[in-house]
Write a protein that holds these residues in place. Sequence first.
Motif, PDB file in Angstrom:
ATOM      1  N   GLU A 441       0.824  -1.215   0.000  1.00  0.00           N
ATOM      2  CA  GLU A 441       0.000   0.000   0.000  1.00  0.00           C
ATOM      3  C   GLU A 441       0.857   1.264   0.000  1.00  0.00           C
ATOM      4  N   VAL A 442       1.907   1.277   0.808  1.00  0.00           N
ATOM      5  CA  VAL A 442       2.800   2.439   0.868  1.00  0.00           C
ATOM      6  C   VAL A 442       3.535   2.610  -0.456  1.00  0.00           C
ATOM      7  N   LEU A 443       4.035   1.503  -1.007  1.00  0.00           N
ATOM      8  CA  LEU A 443       4.748   1.555  -2.283  1.00  0.00           C
ATOM      9  C   LEU A 443       3.866   2.107  -3.392  1.00  0.00           C
ATOM     10  N   MET A 444       2.612   1.645  -3.465  1.00  0.00           N
ATOM     11  CA  MET A 444       1.710   2.111  -4.521  1.00  0.00           C
ATOM     12  C   MET A 444       1.463   3.608  -4.391  1.00  0.00           C
ATOM     13  N   GLY A 445       1.294   4.098  -3.175  1.00  0.00           N
ATOM     14  CA  GLY A 445       1.067   5.523  -2.981  1.00  0.00           C
ATOM     15  C   GLY A 445       2.267   6.364  -3.371  1.00  0.00           C
ATOM     16  N   GLN A 446       3.458   5.853  -3.076  1.00  0.00           N
ATOM     17  CA  GLN A 446       4.673   6.628  -3.335  1.00  0.00           C
ATOM     18  C   GLN A 446       5.150   6.532  -4.776  1.00  0.00           C
ATOM     19  N   LYS A 447       5.036   5.352  -5.399  1.00  0.00           N
ATOM     20  CA  LYS A 447       5.635   5.130  -6.716  1.00  0.00           C
ATOM     21  C   LYS A 447       4.614   5.066  -7.848  1.00  0.00           C
ATOM     22  N   VAL A 448       3.352   4.761  -7.537  1.00  0.00           N
ATOM     23  CA  VAL A 448       2.337   4.579  -8.579  1.00  0.00           C
ATOM     24  C   VAL A 448       1.132   5.468  -8.287  1.00  0.00           C
ATOM     25  N   GLY A 449       1.369   6.571  -7.565  1.00  0.00           N
ATOM     26  CA  GLY A 449       0.290   7.463  -7.163  1.00  0.00           C
ATOM     27  C   GLY A 449      -0.074   8.473  -8.237  1.00  0.00           C
ATOM     28  N   PRO A 450      -0.566   9.639  -7.849  1.00  0.00           N
ATOM     29  CA  PRO A 450      -1.037  10.622  -8.843  1.00  0.00           C
ATOM     30  C   PRO A 450       0.092  11.272  -9.639  1.00  0.00           C
ATOM     31  N   VAL A 451       1.326  11.241  -9.123  1.00  0.00           N
ATOM     32  CA  VAL A 451       2.488  11.754  -9.863  1.00  0.00           C
ATOM     33  C   VAL A 451       3.525  10.638  -9.941  1.00  0.00           C
ATOM     34  N   ARG A 452       3.887  10.259 -11.165  1.00  0.00           N
ATOM     35  CA  ARG A 452       4.723   9.085 -11.383  1.00  0.00           C
ATOM     36  C   ARG A 452       5.988   9.447 -12.137  1.00  0.00           C
ATOM     37  N   SER A 453       6.984   8.562 -12.050  1.00  0.00           N
ATOM     38  CA  SER A 453       8.213   8.707 -12.834  1.00  0.00           C
ATOM     39  C   SER A 453       8.651   7.327 -13.290  1.00  0.00           C
ATOM     40  N   GLY A 454       9.430   7.294 -14.365  1.00  0.00           N
ATOM     41  CA  GLY A 454       9.936   6.020 -14.847  1.00  0.00           C
ATOM     42  C   GLY A 454      10.746   5.297 -13.798  1.00  0.00           C
ATOM     43  N   ALA A 455      11.599   6.033 -13.077  1.00  0.00           N
ATOM     44  CA  ALA A 455      12.437   5.418 -12.052  1.00  0.00           C
ATOM     45  C   ALA A 455      11.588   4.820 -10.938  1.00  0.00           C
ATOM     46  N   GLY A 456      10.571   5.558 -10.480  1.00  0.00           N
ATOM     47  CA  GLY A 456       9.708   5.057  -9.419  1.00  0.00           C
ATOM     48  C   GLY A 456       8.908   3.843  -9.847  1.00  0.00           C
ATOM     49  N   LEU A 457       8.417   3.856 -11.076  1.00  0.00           N
ATOM     50  CA  LEU A 457       7.641   2.725 -11.576  1.00  0.00           C
ATOM     51  C   LEU A 457       8.511   1.482 -11.722  1.00  0.00           C
ATOM     52  N   LYS A 458       9.763   1.659 -12.111  1.00  0.00           N
ATOM     53  CA  LYS A 458      10.678   0.513 -12.183  1.00  0.00           C
ATOM     54  C   LYS A 458      10.950  -0.053 -10.797  1.00  0.00           C
ATOM     55  N   GLU A 459      11.057   0.812  -9.799  1.00  0.00           N
ATOM     56  CA  GLU A 459      11.210   0.339  -8.417  1.00  0.00           C
ATOM     57  C   GLU A 459       9.996  -0.492  -8.003  1.00  0.00           C
ATOM     58  N   ALA A 460       8.816  -0.028  -8.384  1.00  0.00           N
ATOM     59  CA  ALA A 460       7.597  -0.774  -8.053  1.00  0.00           C
ATOM     60  C   ALA A 460       7.610  -2.146  -8.719  1.00  0.00           C
ATOM     61  N   LEU A 461       7.987  -2.207  -9.978  1.00  0.00           N
ATOM     62  CA  LEU A 461       8.005  -3.490 -10.681  1.00  0.00           C
ATOM     63  C   LEU A 461       9.068  -4.428 -10.106  1.00  0.00           C
ATOM     64  N   GLU A 462      10.173  -3.890  -9.629  1.00  0.00           N
ATOM     65  CA  GLU A 462      11.173  -4.730  -8.953  1.00  0.00           C
ATOM     66  C   GLU A 462      10.583  -5.342  -7.685  1.00  0.00           C
ATOM     67  N   PHE A 463       9.776  -4.565  -6.977  1.00  0.00           N
ATOM     68  CA  PHE A 463       9.087  -5.081  -5.785  1.00  0.00           C
ATOM     69  C   PHE A 463       8.179  -6.253  -6.164  1.00  0.00           C
ATOM     70  N   PHE A 464       7.399  -6.083  -7.220  1.00  0.00           N
ATOM     71  CA  PHE A 464       6.494  -7.160  -7.633  1.00  0.00           C
ATOM     72  C   PHE A 464       7.275  -8.394  -8.099  1.00  0.00           C
ATOM     73  N   ASP A 465       8.407  -8.173  -8.754  1.00  0.00           N
ATOM     74  CA  ASP A 465       9.238  -9.307  -9.173  1.00  0.00           C
ATOM     75  C   ASP A 465       9.725 -10.102  -7.966  1.00  0.00           C
ATOM     76  N   ARG A 466      10.070  -9.406  -6.891  1.00  0.00           N
ATOM     77  CA  ARG A 466      10.578 -10.095  -5.692  1.00  0.00           C
ATOM     78  C   ARG A 466       9.529 -11.015  -5.082  1.00  0.00           C
TER      79      ARG A 466
END
Length: 527
Positions: A441-466
Amino acid sequence: MPERYMLNFDTRNLPQEEDEYIILGSGIAGLYTSLAASQAGGSVTVLTKQTMMDTGTDKAQGGIAAALGDTDSPALHREDTLVAGAGLCDAEAVNALVSEGPDRVRELIKLGAIFDCDNEGLCLTREGAHSRRRILHASGDATGAEIQRVLTKRVLEDDRVKVLENHYVVDLLVRENVCYGVLAYDRLARTLKVFRGKVVVLATGGVGRLFEHNTNPEIATGDGVAIAFRAGAEVMDMEFIQFHPTVLNLPGAPRFLITEAVRGEGAYLRNSRGQRFMPRYHDLAELAPRDVVVRAILKEMAETGSNKVYLDLTHLDPEVIKARFPNITRTCAEYNLDITVVPIPVAPAAHYMMGGVKTNLVGETSIKGLYACGEVACPGVHGANRLASNSLLEGLVFGGRIVEETRRFLKDYRLRYPEFACDWLLEPVKMDFASLRKELEVLMGQKVGPVRSGAGLKEALEFFDRWSFLSRHQVEGVEEMEVKNMLQVGELVAEAALARRESRGGHYRVDYPDTHRRWQKHIIFRR
């Protein structure tokens, strides 16, 4: 393959029930579809995750949009919807919504829904990005609760509709792209059951609980999207999450939606310095599209070093405010906040999913026999940004269209139901799912929230890969199954957001801040 199901099972060893319609969800989409199917002569089983009242519909404040006013028309409603959708609405789907919507709302009134009226008839209000006053409301700011009340009452009185509460749908039973029913978990008996049906309808609501700050009920964990995706259905527009601009932000108070209708009645947004700021961002000021208001608020918060802005009603008539917004007035008063005297501290929070399970104009998914309507579905009505108060209307219109379509063939439709089993032995896993959920929940708010960046979205996808290894493991309880579904849906949102290299509607990338014509297209995923 192990990702296909969440649990080990064999339908030959499980109790089985059969009905024409198996409808998943008890909000406006699920209950209206159930009633329409029953009135057309169908027999229906409704499965709900918790109780019938645990829905997004019950929490909806603002209202339901329909062109019922003397100065309004479906054409004007259509234009407002298309503008808000930022170039990604399906025009035919919008035509269906706005042209059939008024009759569906009149039908809701015939069923017993009581909307606010004055001496001249229905009281219609205006919300963001609407060019006319076309929002019907009930008890001031408790529209959803009134709709939930009347539909629940009608369904419980209907002998052709059976409702089973506390039945959590684990997976769809699909073979050779045909849906034959669902595998469900009876939360009270703690047993698995099979429900077979000629038509399965997803009406499971949204995904707001993926985000730490949200306006959604606790059932909104994206289960419908997850089970459909696992079964092979197409999902579309997953990057478009709508964040509501004005959600109560008080220490010790839960996140509580302050309906857009408050701004429709003349409230101002002010920053922490007391300055009204929306006229600097859009010609419509406080009534600009929601994505515009959200980004303006976030910018003001950053510039003033505050975690909130303020919604100011203090210049309006106190008695009118109390009568128009009794629920908001009462809730804020519980936290010693008199909204007629003091501005309401607010901040954006996750609110609505524009994307979902891809459907055609009659609610059919890419899997035969599987239909979807309401927030879980994506017929293309909302495009990149939902027009305020179109969501309740969507559930009515496309729920009705599903029944009209399926009744044409259902009586002559014969199914030979195959048996199903998990082909792989899923090993159990022991871990702290509650902590994982909080981290998600915290990750989605910080990295996939209303303002996004490529770097943040890649961090989110690394989390899902783990955590992808969990798809090869069985879990025991509903809470653990919810987390697995949330991981699946969160990954889809992040992946789509990374793929869309532009900003449009509810999707904003700081590294791609402009809207581009070549991105006027949809992102569709299929497992």
